[in-house]
Design a protein around this motif. Structure first.
Motif, PDB file in Angstrom:
ATOM      1  N   LEU A 196       1.013  -1.152   0.066  1.00  0.00           N
ATOM      2  CA  LEU A 196      -0.131   0.122  -0.281  1.00  0.00           C
ATOM      3  C   LEU A 196       1.179   0.941   0.169  1.00  0.00           C
ATOM      4  O   LEU A 196       2.011   0.943   1.050  1.00  0.00           O
ATOM      5  CB  LEU A 196      -1.114  -0.032   1.368  1.00  0.00           C
ATOM      6  CG  LEU A 196      -1.578  -1.032   1.108  1.00  0.00           C
ATOM      7  CD1 LEU A 196      -2.890  -1.619   2.618  1.00  0.00           C
ATOM      8  CD2 LEU A 196      -3.655  -0.975   0.226  1.00  0.00           C
ATOM      9  N   LYS A 197       0.560   2.383  -0.931  1.00  0.00           N
ATOM     10  CA  LYS A 197       0.888   3.454  -0.508  1.00  0.00           C
ATOM     11  C   LYS A 197       0.625   3.778   0.983  1.00  0.00           C
ATOM     12  O   LYS A 197      -0.127   3.975   1.504  1.00  0.00           O
ATOM     13  CB  LYS A 197       0.777   4.211  -1.936  1.00  0.00           C
ATOM     14  CG  LYS A 197       1.088   3.935  -3.176  1.00  0.00           C
ATOM     15  CD  LYS A 197      -0.081   4.588  -4.690  1.00  0.00           C
ATOM     16  CE  LYS A 197       0.069   3.586  -5.951  1.00  0.00           C
ATOM     17  NZ  LYS A 197       0.013   5.118  -6.488  1.00  0.00           N
ATOM     18  N   LEU A 203      -5.976   5.579   4.539  1.00  0.00           N
ATOM     19  CA  LEU A 203      -7.503   5.620   4.359  1.00  0.00           C
ATOM     20  C   LEU A 203      -7.766   4.264   4.789  1.00  0.00           C
ATOM     21  O   LEU A 203      -9.154   4.301   5.195  1.00  0.00           O
ATOM     22  CB  LEU A 203      -7.730   5.396   3.093  1.00  0.00           C
ATOM     23  CG  LEU A 203      -7.593   7.192   2.327  1.00  0.00           C
ATOM     24  CD1 LEU A 203      -7.797   7.005   0.803  1.00  0.00           C
ATOM     25  CD2 LEU A 203      -8.502   8.199   3.142  1.00  0.00           C
ATOM     26  N   LEU A 204      -6.634   3.192   5.506  1.00  0.00           N
ATOM     27  CA  LEU A 204      -6.894   1.996   6.095  1.00  0.00           C
ATOM     28  C   LEU A 204      -7.231   1.423   7.084  1.00  0.00           C
ATOM     29  O   LEU A 204      -7.455   0.303   7.753  1.00  0.00           O
ATOM     30  CB  LEU A 204      -6.377   1.131   4.996  1.00  0.00           C
ATOM     31  CG  LEU A 204      -7.255   0.573   3.864  1.00  0.00           C
ATOM     32  CD1 LEU A 204      -6.223  -0.635   2.677  1.00  0.00           C
ATOM     33  CD2 LEU A 204      -8.821   0.019   3.018  1.00  0.00           C
ATOM     34  N   GLY A 205      -6.062   2.667   8.233  1.00  0.00           N
ATOM     35  CA  GLY A 205      -5.966   2.969   9.290  1.00  0.00           C
ATOM     36  C   GLY A 205      -4.453   1.429   9.403  1.00  0.00           C
ATOM     37  O   GLY A 205      -4.903   0.296  10.545  1.00  0.00           O
ATOM     38  N   VAL A 206      -3.978   1.057   8.610  1.00  0.00           N
ATOM     39  CA  VAL A 206      -3.170   0.217   9.093  1.00  0.00           C
ATOM     40  C   VAL A 206      -1.185   0.767   8.979  1.00  0.00           C
ATOM     41  O   VAL A 206      -1.693   1.665   8.267  1.00  0.00           O
ATOM     42  CB  VAL A 206      -2.706  -0.948   7.601  1.00  0.00           C
ATOM     43  CG1 VAL A 206      -4.328  -2.251   8.122  1.00  0.00           C
ATOM     44  CG2 VAL A 206      -2.759  -0.312   6.305  1.00  0.00           C
ATOM     45  N   PRO A 207      -0.518  -0.044   9.050  1.00  0.00           N
ATOM     46  CA  PRO A 207       0.897   0.790   9.961  1.00  0.00           C
ATOM     47  C   PRO A 207       1.416   1.018   8.031  1.00  0.00           C
ATOM     48  O   PRO A 207       1.109   0.141   6.606  1.00  0.00           O
ATOM     49  CB  PRO A 207       1.687  -0.284   9.867  1.00  0.00           C
ATOM     50  CG  PRO A 207       0.768  -1.099  11.054  1.00  0.00           C
ATOM     51  CD  PRO A 207      -0.477  -1.173  10.343  1.00  0.00           C
ATOM     52  N   PRO A 208       2.270   1.516   7.746  1.00  0.00           N
ATOM     53  CA  PRO A 208       3.099   2.081   6.631  1.00  0.00           C
ATOM     54  C   PRO A 208       4.053   0.721   5.976  1.00  0.00           C
ATOM     55  O   PRO A 208       4.355   0.301   7.146  1.00  0.00           O
ATOM     56  CB  PRO A 208       3.838   2.929   6.806  1.00  0.00           C
ATOM     57  CG  PRO A 208       3.635   3.401   8.529  1.00  0.00           C
ATOM     58  CD  PRO A 208       2.597   2.719   8.429  1.00  0.00           C
ATOM     59  N   SER A 210       2.272  -1.741   5.047  1.00  0.00           N
ATOM     60  CA  SER A 210       1.608  -2.834   4.902  1.00  0.00           C
ATOM     61  C   SER A 210       0.922  -3.628   3.347  1.00  0.00           C
ATOM     62  O   SER A 210       1.500  -2.696   2.078  1.00  0.00           O
ATOM     63  CB  SER A 210       0.190  -2.467   5.137  1.00  0.00           C
ATOM     64  OG  SER A 210       0.485  -1.894   6.873  1.00  0.00           O
ATOM     65  N   ALA A 211       0.632  -4.379   3.528  1.00  0.00           N
ATOM     66  CA  ALA A 211       0.309  -5.270   2.199  1.00  0.00           C
ATOM     67  C   ALA A 211      -0.606  -5.583   1.928  1.00  0.00           C
ATOM     68  O   ALA A 211      -1.779  -5.098   3.194  1.00  0.00           O
ATOM     69  CB  ALA A 211       1.250  -7.100   1.932  1.00  0.00           C
ATOM     70  N   ALA A 212      -1.552  -5.550   1.292  1.00  0.00           N
ATOM     71  CA  ALA A 212      -2.790  -5.848   1.054  1.00  0.00           C
ATOM     72  C   ALA A 212      -2.966  -6.681  -1.142  1.00  0.00           C
ATOM     73  O   ALA A 212      -2.243  -7.045  -1.025  1.00  0.00           O
ATOM     74  CB  ALA A 212      -3.451  -4.567   0.259  1.00  0.00           C
ATOM     75  N   LEU A 213      -4.365  -7.009  -1.034  1.00  0.00           N
ATOM     76  CA  LEU A 213      -4.348  -8.297  -1.795  1.00  0.00           C
ATOM     77  C   LEU A 213      -5.649  -6.729  -2.494  1.00  0.00           C
ATOM     78  O   LEU A 213      -6.627  -6.248  -2.631  1.00  0.00           O
ATOM     79  CB  LEU A 213      -5.409  -9.068  -1.490  1.00  0.00           C
ATOM     80  CG  LEU A 213      -5.036  -9.845  -0.055  1.00  0.00           C
ATOM     81  CD1 LEU A 213      -6.060 -10.915  -0.264  1.00  0.00           C
ATOM     82  CD2 LEU A 213      -4.288 -10.778  -1.616  1.00  0.00           C
ATOM     83  N   ARG A 235      -7.704  -5.462   2.566  1.00  0.00           N
ATOM     84  CA  ARG A 235      -6.899  -5.811   4.240  1.00  0.00           C
ATOM     85  C   ARG A 235      -6.186  -6.785   4.302  1.00  0.00           C
ATOM     86  O   ARG A 235      -6.587  -7.819   4.493  1.00  0.00           O
ATOM     87  CB  ARG A 235      -6.689  -5.117   5.743  1.00  0.00           C
ATOM     88  CG  ARG A 235      -6.920  -3.466   5.326  1.00  0.00           C
ATOM     89  CD  ARG A 235      -7.742  -3.251   6.307  1.00  0.00           C
ATOM     90  NE  ARG A 235      -6.879  -3.342   7.804  1.00  0.00           N
ATOM     91  CZ  ARG A 235      -7.573  -3.191   9.106  1.00  0.00           C
ATOM     92  NH1 ARG A 235      -8.477  -2.262   9.170  1.00  0.00           N
ATOM     93  NH2 ARG A 235      -6.771  -4.467   9.779  1.00  0.00           N
ATOM     94  N   SER A 236      -4.524  -7.713   3.912  1.00  0.00           N
ATOM     95  CA  SER A 236      -4.375  -8.374   4.215  1.00  0.00           C
ATOM     96  C   SER A 236      -4.053  -9.021   5.346  1.00  0.00           C
ATOM     97  O   SER A 236      -4.504 -10.343   5.267  1.00  0.00           O
ATOM     98  CB  SER A 236      -3.285  -8.923   3.251  1.00  0.00           C
ATOM     99  OG  SER A 236      -2.279  -8.142   4.100  1.00  0.00           O
ATOM    100  N   ASP A 237      -4.673  -8.538   6.184  1.00  0.00           N
ATOM    101  CA  ASP A 237      -4.323  -8.928   8.017  1.00  0.00           C
ATOM    102  C   ASP A 237      -5.973  -9.713   7.988  1.00  0.00           C
ATOM    103  O   ASP A 237      -6.452  -9.498   8.712  1.00  0.00           O
ATOM    104  CB  ASP A 237      -3.751  -7.814   8.685  1.00  0.00           C
ATOM    105  CG  ASP A 237      -4.889  -6.119   8.512  1.00  0.00           C
ATOM    106  OD1 ASP A 237      -5.457  -6.121   7.387  1.00  0.00           O
ATOM    107  OD2 ASP A 237      -4.796  -6.218   9.501  1.00  0.00           O
ATOM    108  N   ALA A 238      -7.488  -8.265   7.157  1.00  0.00           N
ATOM    109  CA  ALA A 238      -8.452  -8.606   7.571  1.00  0.00           C
ATOM    110  C   ALA A 238      -8.902 -10.202   6.756  1.00  0.00           C
ATOM    111  O   ALA A 238     -10.425 -10.551   7.241  1.00  0.00           O
ATOM    112  CB  ALA A 238      -9.012  -7.519   7.269  1.00  0.00           C
TER     113      ALA A 238
END
Length: 250
Positions: A196-197, A203-208, A210-213, A235-238
């Protein structure tokens, strides 16, 4: 730092070895809301200096919290708070909307709107949506939420004759389109892993870092016409995307 983590008081706190006390102090800050999901922890050397403990002690406490899934290290960025979220599985064999997915799980879907507009199409939108001269494109840009938790960042484009008023969309796009007689019957999806940029992590409330699908979808009407093109970052953690495979006849 003293308001969030009263490190200068660590030496006077009771409760076992110093690393255990530091670990509990960080956990207390998280449970009380002083440290929230995505917040950066102070640098290990700063924690050691203020608390007057060794960096080895700091690293031990942080390592334990990382192992428990409460902190995550991002190379070159630091250590960040992670609030565990329930993982959700999305079958790839079904064409459903985000709102339907969340309702099936007993969750409330929502949207944080960033853009709802009618605009001149880009070259890609013109080609993918089969637009002709003078046509506009309806653009929807939003963060999708489940029980008010950000789950996905979504961009969707549709021909303006299919969606002439983007502001009419509330939560479920497909529900609105169905009321207008438009129902997708199939879709092509392309899935990839991305980092993620910075603006997307906010916007997604995740740490700098972070990975995403990344899921790119082209949905078609029964006539074969393209109804929508979209790109969503989950969000790849969810989120887990699950496909059921069968073996064909020999």
């Amino acid at each position: 730092m003293s308001e969030t983590l009263p490190l200068e008081q660590l030496q006077t706190v009771r409760g076992g070895p110093l690393y255990v006390r530091l670990k509990k102090m960080i956990q207390d800050a998280m449970s009380s809301g002083r440290l929230k999901h995505g917040d950066a922890l102070p640098a290990e050397r700063d924690i050691a200096d203020v608390a007057q403990i060794s960096r080895v002690t700091v690293r031990k406490a942080i390592d334990d919290l990382v192992a428990e899934g409460l902190l995550v290290r991002r190379r070159g960025s630091g250590t960040f708070v992670v609030t565990p979220v329930p993982r959700m599985q999305q079958p790839l064999s079904q064409l459903t909307s985000f709102t339907e997915d969340m309702r099936r799980r007993g969750m409330v879907a929502g949207s944080i709107w960033i853009e709802r507009s009618l605009s001149f199409p880009t070259a890609e939108e013109t080609m993918m949506l089969g637009l002709v001269g003078g046509a506009h494109v309806a653009r929807l840009v939003r963060v999708r939420t489940a029980n008010e938790m950000p789950i996905a960042f979504e961009r969707t484009s549709l021909p303006d004759d299919i969606l002439p008023d983007p502001n009419a969309v509330e939560d479920s796009l497909y529900k609105l389109l169905l009321s207008r007689g438009f129902r997708p019957i199939r879709a092509n999806q392309r899935i990839s892993a991305v980092v993620l940029k910075d603006e997307e992590t906010k916007l997604l409330g995740v740490p700098p870092g972070s990975a995403a699908l990344a899921v790119q979808r082209i949905a078609y009407l029964e006539s074969g016409r393209v109804m929508e093109m979209s790109r969503a970052l989950y969000r790849s953690d969810a989120y887990d995307l699950v496909a059921e495979l069968t073996i064909g006849a020999p």
